[in-house]
Scaffold this motif. Structure first.
Motif, short mmCIF file in Angstrom:
data_model
loop_
_atom_site.label_atom_id
_atom_site.label_comp_id
_atom_site.label_asym_id
_atom_site.label_seq_id
_atom_site.Cartn_x
_atom_site.Cartn_y
_atom_site.Cartn_z
N VAL A 54 11.32 6.01 10.44
CA VAL A 54 9.91 5.95 10.83
C VAL A 54 9.15 5.25 9.71
O VAL A 54 8.94 5.83 8.64
CB VAL A 54 9.32 7.35 11.10
CG1 VAL A 54 7.86 7.23 11.51
CG2 VAL A 54 10.12 8.07 12.18
N ARG A 55 8.77 4.02 9.95
CA ARG A 55 8.08 3.23 8.93
C ARG A 55 6.58 3.46 9.00
O ARG A 55 5.97 3.33 10.05
CB ARG A 55 8.41 1.75 9.10
CG ARG A 55 9.85 1.41 8.75
CD ARG A 55 10.20 -0.04 9.05
NE ARG A 55 11.53 -0.35 8.54
CZ ARG A 55 12.67 -0.05 9.20
NH1 ARG A 55 12.59 0.55 10.39
NH2 ARG A 55 13.83 -0.36 8.67
N VAL A 56 6.02 3.81 7.84
CA VAL A 56 4.58 4.02 7.71
C VAL A 56 4.03 2.87 6.87
O VAL A 56 4.44 2.68 5.73
CB VAL A 56 4.28 5.37 7.02
CG1 VAL A 56 2.77 5.55 6.82
CG2 VAL A 56 4.86 6.52 7.84
N LEU A 57 3.10 2.13 7.44
CA LEU A 57 2.55 0.95 6.78
C LEU A 57 1.22 1.30 6.13
O LEU A 57 0.38 1.99 6.72
CB LEU A 57 2.34 -0.17 7.80
CG LEU A 57 1.78 -1.49 7.27
CD1 LEU A 57 2.72 -2.14 6.27
CD2 LEU A 57 1.50 -2.45 8.45
N MET A 58 1.00 0.82 4.89
CA MET A 58 -0.25 1.07 4.19
C MET A 58 -0.64 -0.17 3.39
O MET A 58 0.20 -0.81 2.76
CB MET A 58 -0.11 2.27 3.25
CG MET A 58 -1.42 2.69 2.57
SD MET A 58 -1.25 4.20 1.58
CE MET A 58 -0.35 3.57 0.15
N LEU A 59 -1.91 -0.51 3.43
CA LEU A 59 -2.44 -1.62 2.65
C LEU A 59 -2.58 -1.20 1.19
O LEU A 59 -3.17 -0.16 0.89
CB LEU A 59 -3.81 -2.04 3.20
CG LEU A 59 -4.55 -3.13 2.41
CD1 LEU A 59 -3.80 -4.45 2.46
CD2 LEU A 59 -5.97 -3.30 2.96
N HIS A 60 -2.06 -2.01 0.29
CA HIS A 60 -2.21 -1.73 -1.14
C HIS A 60 -3.39 -2.50 -1.69
O HIS A 60 -3.57 -3.68 -1.41
CB HIS A 60 -0.95 -2.11 -1.91
CG HIS A 60 -1.05 -1.75 -3.36
ND1 HIS A 60 -0.69 -0.51 -3.84
CD2 HIS A 60 -1.50 -2.45 -4.44
CE1 HIS A 60 -0.90 -0.46 -5.14
NE2 HIS A 60 -1.40 -1.62 -5.53
N HIS A 61 -4.21 -1.81 -2.47
CA HIS A 61 -5.39 -2.43 -3.07
C HIS A 61 -5.67 -1.74 -4.40
O HIS A 61 -5.41 -0.55 -4.56
CB HIS A 61 -6.60 -2.29 -2.14
CG HIS A 61 -7.65 -3.33 -2.34
ND1 HIS A 61 -8.40 -3.42 -3.49
CD2 HIS A 61 -8.06 -4.35 -1.54
CE1 HIS A 61 -9.24 -4.44 -3.39
NE2 HIS A 61 -9.05 -5.03 -2.22
N ASP A 62 -6.22 -2.51 -5.35
CA ASP A 62 -6.50 -1.94 -6.68
C ASP A 62 -7.77 -1.11 -6.72
O ASP A 62 -7.95 -0.30 -7.63
CB ASP A 62 -6.59 -3.07 -7.72
CG ASP A 62 -5.24 -3.71 -7.99
OD1 ASP A 62 -4.22 -3.04 -7.74
OD2 ASP A 62 -5.21 -4.88 -8.42
N TYR A 63 -8.70 -1.31 -5.76
CA TYR A 63 -9.92 -0.51 -5.75
C TYR A 63 -9.57 0.96 -5.52
O TYR A 63 -8.86 1.30 -4.56
CB TYR A 63 -10.86 -0.96 -4.65
CG TYR A 63 -11.54 -2.29 -4.86
CD1 TYR A 63 -11.75 -2.82 -6.12
CD2 TYR A 63 -11.98 -3.03 -3.76
CE1 TYR A 63 -12.38 -4.04 -6.30
CE2 TYR A 63 -12.61 -4.26 -3.93
CZ TYR A 63 -12.81 -4.76 -5.20
OH TYR A 63 -13.42 -5.97 -5.37
N ALA A 64 -10.10 1.85 -6.36
CA ALA A 64 -9.81 3.28 -6.22
C ALA A 64 -10.25 3.80 -4.85
O ALA A 64 -9.58 4.65 -4.25
CB ALA A 64 -10.49 4.07 -7.33
N TRP A 65 -11.40 3.31 -4.34
CA TRP A 65 -11.93 3.84 -3.09
C TRP A 65 -11.09 3.47 -1.87
O TRP A 65 -11.28 4.02 -0.79
CB TRP A 65 -13.38 3.41 -2.90
CG TRP A 65 -13.65 1.93 -2.85
CD1 TRP A 65 -13.94 1.12 -3.90
CD2 TRP A 65 -13.68 1.10 -1.68
NE1 TRP A 65 -14.14 -0.17 -3.47
CE2 TRP A 65 -14.01 -0.21 -2.12
CE3 TRP A 65 -13.49 1.33 -0.31
CZ2 TRP A 65 -14.11 -1.29 -1.23
CZ3 TRP A 65 -13.60 0.27 0.57
CH2 TRP A 65 -13.91 -1.02 0.11
N LYS A 66 -10.13 2.56 -2.05
CA LYS A 66 -9.21 2.26 -0.95
C LYS A 66 -8.21 3.39 -0.75
O LYS A 66 -7.46 3.40 0.23
CB LYS A 66 -8.49 0.95 -1.20
CG LYS A 66 -9.37 -0.29 -1.04
CD LYS A 66 -9.81 -0.49 0.40
CE LYS A 66 -10.57 -1.79 0.60
NZ LYS A 66 -10.97 -2.02 2.01
N GLY A 67 -8.20 4.36 -1.69
CA GLY A 67 -7.45 5.59 -1.50
C GLY A 67 -5.94 5.47 -1.58
O GLY A 67 -5.23 6.32 -1.05
N VAL A 68 -5.43 4.43 -2.25
CA VAL A 68 -3.98 4.24 -2.31
C VAL A 68 -3.30 5.46 -2.94
O VAL A 68 -2.25 5.91 -2.45
CB VAL A 68 -3.65 2.95 -3.08
CG1 VAL A 68 -2.15 2.86 -3.38
CG2 VAL A 68 -4.08 1.74 -2.26
#
Length: 344
Positions: free
Chosen positions: A174-188
């Motif tokens: 089951v692949r879960v896709l997530m956008l990676h971003h350096d901004y803290a508010w992107k919630g990575v």
């Protein structure tokens, strides 16, 4: 009509895609459209105008791109409508001479939260510019915080770019896709922790990341796709049955909508902008904002219940396609530009 969009840059970003898509589609309707973009200095602006440098990531882009040294009201071209598209562009549009046309402000986020000085950014929302907002959440903020009405123009997804493509791998994962971003508010960090908790109980989960550049600590992802071409994003969205959005706040959240259009089930924080398309239990699973434990619970539910996951994916795809359409959105913007001053 002669329409000017004042854009902070033309690099790849969801908000910039929306601006440029409006500009391109209005140009396709026969309007004379100019996108004004700041350059650092006069030689750089001159050289980019000579070379006709524009957004090469949008094939066949037809509006004129006008590079100017900085953003100055007096350098904006004459026209019938001029549009600010970010807080940095609102000042020049507000100060633009009458020859530039009626003045508008396309608000794509409550930028006071994370961009610039909050006082300076908030001031732009008090300018006498006709506001257009991309989510109901932003319309509420403009109304309640600034006593200003705004037209709602939810940014649609382009089905030519984002539709279900190749079948998913049938390997039991089951692949879960997530956008990676350096901004803290992107919630990575929140997203990584939620996935870690779920993987501890569900070993079939694989975390797939994507972004403009590779993260410094890529080991958190089982698979990572760096700077994919625009025409490959639909393949990636379609390959992963779950899209995880841990952003704390979003003006709208285009990656979530794009993933839904490609048949992924959305698991998201209640981040404001998502309320226009993420209906909990119907088109998505929604967790309380910045509640990692709740986000992990909702993610585990999507992982463990294939029937629910398929329902969310099906209903989400249908909702995105039915409710948000580019032709309707462009026609509404065109009508706003064509209204006489003072008419609402």
């Amino acid at each position: 009509m002669r329409i000017t969009f004042v854009c902070p840059h033309v690099r790849i970003a969801g908000g910039v895609r929306a601006i440029l898509t409006y500009a391109d589609r209005l140009s396709g309707r026969g309007h004379e459209v100019t996108v004004v973009v700041p350059a650092r200095d006069v030689p750089r602006a001159w050289w980019r105008n000579i070379r006709r440098t524009g957004p090469d990531w949008i094939p066949g882009f037809t509006p004129r791109v006008l590079w100017t040294p900085g953003l100055q009201a007096e350098t904006l071209p004459a026209g019938d409508a001029v549009v600010a598209t970010a807080w940095q562009t609102a000042g020049p549009v507000n100060a633009a001479p009458a020859r530039c046309g009626r003045k508008f402000y396309l608000v794509q986020h409550y930028e006071s939260l994370y961009h610039g000085s909050p006082e300076e950014v908030d001031r732009t929302y008090t300018y006498p510019l006709r506001k257009m907002v991309i989510s109901s959440w932003l319309r509420e903020i403009m109304r309640e915080k600034f006593q200003s009405e705004a037209e709602l123009l939810v940014t649609p997804v382009d089905p030519a770019l984002f539709s279900r493509v190749d079948p998913r791998p049938d390997d039991g994962l089951v692949r879960v896709l997530m956008l990676h971003h350096d901004y803290a508010w992107k919630g990575v960090a929140d997203g990584l922790e939620a996935v870690r908790r779920v993987k501890a109980r569900r070993p079939e989960v694989r975390l797939v990341g994507f972004g403009v550049k590779r993260p410094k600590r890529g080991e958190a992802y089982d698979e990572y796709h760096e700077n994919l071409p625009q025409n490959r994003l639909a393949w990636l969205y379609s390959r992963c049955p779950i899209f995880l959005c841990p952003s704390w706040d979003e003006g709208l959240g285009m990656p979530s909508m794009e993933a839904m259009a490609c048949g992924a089930a959305l698991v998201t924080y209640d981040n404001g902008g998502s309320r226009d398309y993420a209906l909990d239990g119907q088109t998505a699973l929604v967790a309380r904002r910045r509640d990692v434990a709740h986000l992990a619970e909702r993610l585990e539910l999507a992982v463990c219940d294939p029937g629910l996951r398929a329902k969310l994916a099906r209903e989400g795809m249908t909702y995105i396609r039915r409710e948000f359409d580019w032709e309707r959105a462009v026609a509404k913007m065109e009508a706003l530009f064509d209204q006489p001053p003072g008419k609402n």
